[in-house]
Design a protein around this motif. Structure first.
Motif, PDB file in Angstrom:
ATOM      1  N   LEU A   1      12.090  -1.330   4.329  1.00 33.14           N
ATOM      2  CA  LEU A   1      12.254  -2.573   5.086  1.00 33.14           C
ATOM      3  C   LEU A   1      11.145  -2.760   6.119  1.00 33.14           C
ATOM      4  CD1 LEU A   1      16.127  -2.437   5.679  1.00 33.14           C
ATOM      5  CD2 LEU A   1      14.891  -3.562   3.818  1.00 33.14           C
ATOM      6  N   GLY A   2       9.954  -2.242   5.769  1.00 37.57           N
ATOM      7  CA  GLY A   2       8.815  -2.386   6.664  1.00 37.57           C
ATOM      8  C   GLY A   2       8.147  -3.736   6.512  1.00 37.57           C
ATOM      9  N   ASN A   3       7.082  -3.939   7.291  1.00 34.40           N
ATOM     10  CA  ASN A   3       6.347  -5.194   7.234  1.00 34.40           C
ATOM     11  C   ASN A   3       5.656  -5.348   5.890  1.00 34.40           C
ATOM     12  OD1 ASN A   3       7.065  -5.808   9.886  1.00 34.40           O
ATOM     13  ND2 ASN A   3       5.264  -4.765  10.725  1.00 34.40           N
ATOM     14  N   TRP A   4       5.603  -6.571   5.399  1.00 32.91           N
ATOM     15  CA  TRP A   4       5.004  -6.890   4.105  1.00 32.91           C
ATOM     16  C   TRP A   4       3.534  -6.447   4.078  1.00 32.91           C
ATOM     17  CZ3 TRP A   4       6.743  -9.156  -0.419  1.00 32.91           C
ATOM     18  CH2 TRP A   4       5.777  -9.659  -1.281  1.00 32.91           C
ATOM     19  N   GLY A   5       3.204  -5.571   3.121  1.00 40.16           N
ATOM     20  CA  GLY A   5       1.830  -5.165   2.922  1.00 40.16           C
ATOM     21  C   GLY A   5       1.319  -4.109   3.897  1.00 40.16           C
ATOM     22  N   GLU A   6       2.169  -3.562   4.766  1.00 39.91           N
ATOM     23  CA  GLU A   6       1.742  -2.525   5.712  1.00 39.91           C
ATOM     24  C   GLU A   6       1.696  -1.181   4.978  1.00 39.91           C
ATOM     25  OE1 GLU A   6       3.758  -0.249   9.431  1.00 39.91           O
ATOM     26  OE2 GLU A   6       3.843  -2.435   9.497  1.00 39.91           O
ATOM     27  N   SER A   7       0.502  -0.728   4.584  1.00 39.73           N
ATOM     28  CA  SER A   7       0.398   0.419   3.680  1.00 39.73           C
ATOM     29  C   SER A   7      -0.515   1.520   4.215  1.00 39.73           C
ATOM     30  CB  SER A   7      -0.110  -0.049   2.313  1.00 39.73           C
ATOM     31  OG  SER A   7      -1.355  -0.720   2.439  1.00 39.73           O
ATOM     32  N   GLU A   8      -0.511   1.736   5.517  1.00 38.12           N
ATOM     33  CA  GLU A   8      -1.361   2.776   6.101  1.00 38.12           C
ATOM     34  C   GLU A   8      -0.949   4.155   5.575  1.00 38.12           C
ATOM     35  OE1 GLU A   8      -2.585   4.602  10.492  1.00 38.12           O
ATOM     36  OE2 GLU A   8      -1.255   2.862  10.336  1.00 38.12           O
ATOM     37  N   GLY A   9      -1.919   4.924   5.111  1.00 41.46           N
ATOM     38  CA  GLY A   9      -1.672   6.278   4.656  1.00 41.46           C
ATOM     39  C   GLY A   9      -1.311   6.404   3.194  1.00 41.46           C
ATOM     40  N   ILE A  10      -1.021   5.295   2.502  1.00 45.29           N
ATOM     41  CA  ILE A  10      -0.675   5.385   1.077  1.00 45.29           C
ATOM     42  C   ILE A  10      -1.743   4.747   0.187  1.00 45.29           C
ATOM     43  CG2 ILE A  10       1.814   5.583   1.438  1.00 45.29           C
ATOM     44  CD1 ILE A  10       2.083   2.625   0.981  1.00 45.29           C
ATOM     45  N   HIS A  11      -2.740   4.114   0.775  1.00 41.91           N
ATOM     46  CA  HIS A  11      -3.961   3.666   0.105  1.00 41.91           C
ATOM     47  C   HIS A  11      -3.712   2.699  -1.062  1.00 41.91           C
ATOM     48  CE1 HIS A  11      -6.165   6.632   2.438  1.00 41.91           C
ATOM     49  NE2 HIS A  11      -5.281   7.542   2.059  1.00 41.91           N
ATOM     50  N   THR A  12      -2.650   1.903  -0.984  1.00 44.37           N
ATOM     51  CA  THR A  12      -2.386   0.944  -2.057  1.00 44.37           C
ATOM     52  C   THR A  12      -3.131  -0.359  -1.806  1.00 44.37           C
ATOM     53  OG1 THR A  12      -0.374   0.241  -0.906  1.00 44.37           O
ATOM     54  CG2 THR A  12      -0.129   1.877  -2.658  1.00 44.37           C
ATOM     55  N   LYS A  13      -3.400  -1.062  -2.886  1.00 43.20           N
ATOM     56  CA  LYS A  13      -4.038  -2.385  -2.824  1.00 43.20           C
ATOM     57  C   LYS A  13      -3.087  -3.359  -3.501  1.00 43.20           C
ATOM     58  CE  LYS A  13      -7.430  -3.454  -5.575  1.00 43.20           C
ATOM     59  NZ  LYS A  13      -8.772  -3.518  -6.210  1.00 43.20           N
ATOM     60  N   ASP A  14      -2.572  -4.300  -2.734  1.00 45.72           N
ATOM     61  CA  ASP A  14      -1.498  -5.145  -3.249  1.00 45.72           C
ATOM     62  C   ASP A  14      -1.985  -6.250  -4.172  1.00 45.72           C
ATOM     63  OD1 ASP A  14       0.433  -3.711  -1.830  1.00 45.72           O
ATOM     64  OD2 ASP A  14      -0.004  -4.832  -0.013  1.00 45.72           O
ATOM     65  N   GLY A  15      -3.206  -6.678  -4.045  1.00 46.44           N
ATOM     66  CA  GLY A  15      -3.711  -7.730  -4.905  1.00 46.44           C
ATOM     67  C   GLY A  15      -3.690  -7.314  -6.364  1.00 46.44           C
ATOM     68  N   GLY A  16      -3.023  -8.097  -7.202  1.00 43.67           N
ATOM     69  CA  GLY A  16      -2.940  -7.810  -8.627  1.00 43.67           C
ATOM     70  C   GLY A  16      -1.770  -6.959  -9.043  1.00 43.67           C
ATOM     71  N   SER A  17      -1.095  -6.282  -8.103  1.00 47.22           N
ATOM     72  CA  SER A  17       0.057  -5.450  -8.452  1.00 47.22           C
ATOM     73  C   SER A  17       1.220  -6.335  -8.902  1.00 47.22           C
ATOM     74  CB  SER A  17       0.476  -4.603  -7.245  1.00 47.22           C
ATOM     75  OG  SER A  17      -0.582  -3.768  -6.830  1.00 47.22           O
ATOM     76  N   PHE A  18       1.935  -5.885  -9.935  1.00 50.10           N
ATOM     77  CA  PHE A  18       2.975  -6.758 -10.491  1.00 50.10           C
ATOM     78  C   PHE A  18       4.104  -5.967 -11.140  1.00 50.10           C
ATOM     79  CE2 PHE A  18      -0.114  -6.158 -13.919  1.00 50.10           C
ATOM     80  CZ  PHE A  18       0.681  -5.863 -15.008  1.00 50.10           C
ATOM     81  N   ASP A  19       5.201  -6.693 -11.416  1.00 49.88           N
ATOM     82  CA  ASP A  19       6.384  -6.195 -12.126  1.00 49.88           C
ATOM     83  C   ASP A  19       6.710  -7.247 -13.183  1.00 49.88           C
ATOM     84  OD1 ASP A  19       9.120  -5.894 -12.913  1.00 49.88           O
ATOM     85  OD2 ASP A  19       9.548  -4.754 -11.111  1.00 49.88           O
ATOM     86  N   LEU A  20       6.641  -6.873 -14.467  1.00 48.09           N
ATOM     87  CA  LEU A  20       6.881  -7.797 -15.577  1.00 48.09           C
ATOM     88  C   LEU A  20       8.057  -7.273 -16.379  1.00 48.09           C
ATOM     89  CD1 LEU A  20       5.915 -10.254 -17.280  1.00 48.09           C
ATOM     90  CD2 LEU A  20       4.462  -8.631 -18.535  1.00 48.09           C
ATOM     91  N   GLY A  21       9.126  -8.074 -16.517  1.00 42.35           N
ATOM     92  CA  GLY A  21      10.330  -7.517 -17.130  1.00 42.35           C
ATOM     93  C   GLY A  21      11.137  -8.473 -17.980  1.00 42.35           C
ATOM     94  N   ILE A  22      12.202  -7.898 -18.583  1.00 42.46           N
ATOM     95  CA  ILE A  22      13.082  -8.629 -19.482  1.00 42.46           C
ATOM     96  C   ILE A  22      14.510  -8.130 -19.294  1.00 42.46           C
ATOM     97  CG2 ILE A  22      12.623  -6.988 -21.362  1.00 42.46           C
ATOM     98  CD1 ILE A  22      12.991  -9.303 -23.324  1.00 42.46           C
ATOM     99  N   THR A  23      15.474  -9.041 -19.345  1.00 42.79           N
ATOM    100  CA  THR A  23      16.898  -8.694 -19.291  1.00 42.79           C
ATOM    101  C   THR A  23      17.442  -8.637 -20.708  1.00 42.79           C
ATOM    102  OG1 THR A  23      17.194  -9.748 -17.124  1.00 42.79           O
ATOM    103  CG2 THR A  23      19.167  -9.392 -18.448  1.00 42.79           C
ATOM    104  N   LEU A  24      18.071  -7.524 -21.059  1.00 43.33           N
ATOM    105  CA  LEU A  24      18.582  -7.329 -22.415  1.00 43.33           C
ATOM    106  C   LEU A  24      20.066  -7.666 -22.544  1.00 43.33           C
ATOM    107  CD1 LEU A  24      16.779  -3.998 -23.352  1.00 43.33           C
ATOM    108  CD2 LEU A  24      16.080  -6.333 -23.861  1.00 43.33           C
ATOM    109  N   GLY A  25      20.803  -7.647 -21.454  1.00 42.06           N
ATOM    110  CA  GLY A  25      22.227  -7.972 -21.508  1.00 42.06           C
ATOM    111  C   GLY A  25      22.802  -8.121 -20.118  1.00 42.06           C
ATOM    112  N   GLU A  26      23.908  -8.850 -20.018  1.00 39.01           N
ATOM    113  CA  GLU A  26      24.506  -9.132 -18.713  1.00 39.01           C
ATOM    114  C   GLU A  26      26.015  -9.207 -18.832  1.00 39.01           C
ATOM    115  OE1 GLU A  26      24.271 -12.447 -15.088  1.00 39.01           O
ATOM    116  OE2 GLU A  26      23.121 -12.732 -16.938  1.00 39.01           O
TER     117      GLU A  26
END
Length: 299
Positions: A106-131
């Motif tokens: 629940l930290g600030n959006w994009g606050e990534s000090e010490g983990i060296h991530t780059k948020d540009g281009g990162s994504f989650d692509l998915g599908i629901t199979l049943g509900e």
């Protein structure tokens, strides 16, 4: 009111002297009520007019004078009108999500000090199979949804650092002198989200679909995590196993208008931990559609 309608239907059936049958239909106050008496179950279905066609808005069943609730197990590829599901499809059939990493839950959006991530281009692509959907209450205004989903996740790192495994944690090598051309972590997720839902069919204009919203938790299991590293100038590409935490627990929120869904996920447990003690948590905001709602036919 329900007792009055059933009584009116029985009286009309008797006074008309018609041939005995199981189904009785009554038109009242712009609605059509259909009583289906097939011992030991009696069903009362309510249809309302929608653009010249009748659409089922409620169905209640009684067995031995006890009202019973319906549980709907549906495919997101099937129109909800075919399943008689009063709550419709809650989860998107397919979605694309934008990811950001933070150094704490629940930290600030994009606050990534010490983990060296780059948020540009990162994504989650998915599908629901049943509900599975369970409506609550007499008006089906509330409900619960649980789904089975699979998604592909890609999280980019800074081109100036190369991640690698050190024991059970993640470490980084400074490569700022020869930056990478491509540098990311990718893995597959099996996710089971559960939502407590509320639906308001009167909040928007009658010409628009009902507004739905929900809040809940999602359990996920991450598999086949790998680093992909492409050197910027010389050397061979690196594609090797990455050690991340397999189990995840996420806070899940959703809102939708008809087939269009907006979903947000926030990690409550870390995705990985670095050797210097930093933890990585992801936040995802996704846009999706439910194919069944796009192709549904009222009947």
């Amino acid at each position: 009111m329900k007792t009055i309608i059933v009584t009116m239907a029985l009286m009309l059936s008797l006074t008309a002297g018609a041939e005995e049958k199981n189904d009785t239909t009554v038109n009242y106050n712009g609605k059509r009520f259909v009583i289906d008496d097939d011992a030991p179950e009696t069903k009362v279905s309510i249809f309302t007019s929608d653009g010249g066609t009748l659409k089922k808005t409620r169905e209640t069943a009684y067995v031995n004078d006890q009202e019973i609730e319906r549980i709907y197990v549906t495919s997101p590829f099937t129109p909800s009108s075919y399943t008689n599901n009063p709550f419709g499809m809650v989860q998107p059939t397919i979605w694309y999500g934008w990811r950001r990493m933070t150094g704490k839950a629940l930290g600030n959006w994009g606050e990534s000090e010490g983990i060296h991530t780059k948020d540009g281009g990162s994504f989650d692509l998915g599908i629901t199979l049943g509900e599975l959907t369970v409506p609550f209450g007499k008006k089906n205004k509330y409900g619960m949804s649980a789904a089975f989903q699979i998604s592909y996740v890609r999280q980019y790192f800074s081109n100036n650092t190369q991640p690698y495994n050190e024991g059970r944690h993640m470490a980084f090598t400074d490569i700022s002198q020869v930056p990478a051309e491509n540098n990311y972590l990718h893995y597959t997720v099996i996710r089971i989200p559960t939502l407590l839902m509320i639906s308001d069919k009167n909040m928007l204009s009658n010409h628009l679909a009902p507004l739905q919203g929900g809040l809940g938790l999602a359990l996920e299991y991450r598999i086949d995590a790998r680093f992909h590293f492409m050197p910027g100038s010389f050397g061979d590409p690196v594609n090797k196993h990455a050690r991340i935490y397999h189990w995840g627990l996420l806070l899940n929120a959703s809102t939708s208008i008809g087939p269009f869904k907006v979903t947000a996920y926030q990690d409550l447990l870390p995705l990985f931990k670095t050797t210097n003690g930093h933890k990585a948590y992801s936040t995802t905001i996704a846009l999706g559609i439910t194919i069944g709602d796009l192709i549904k036919k009222n009947h």
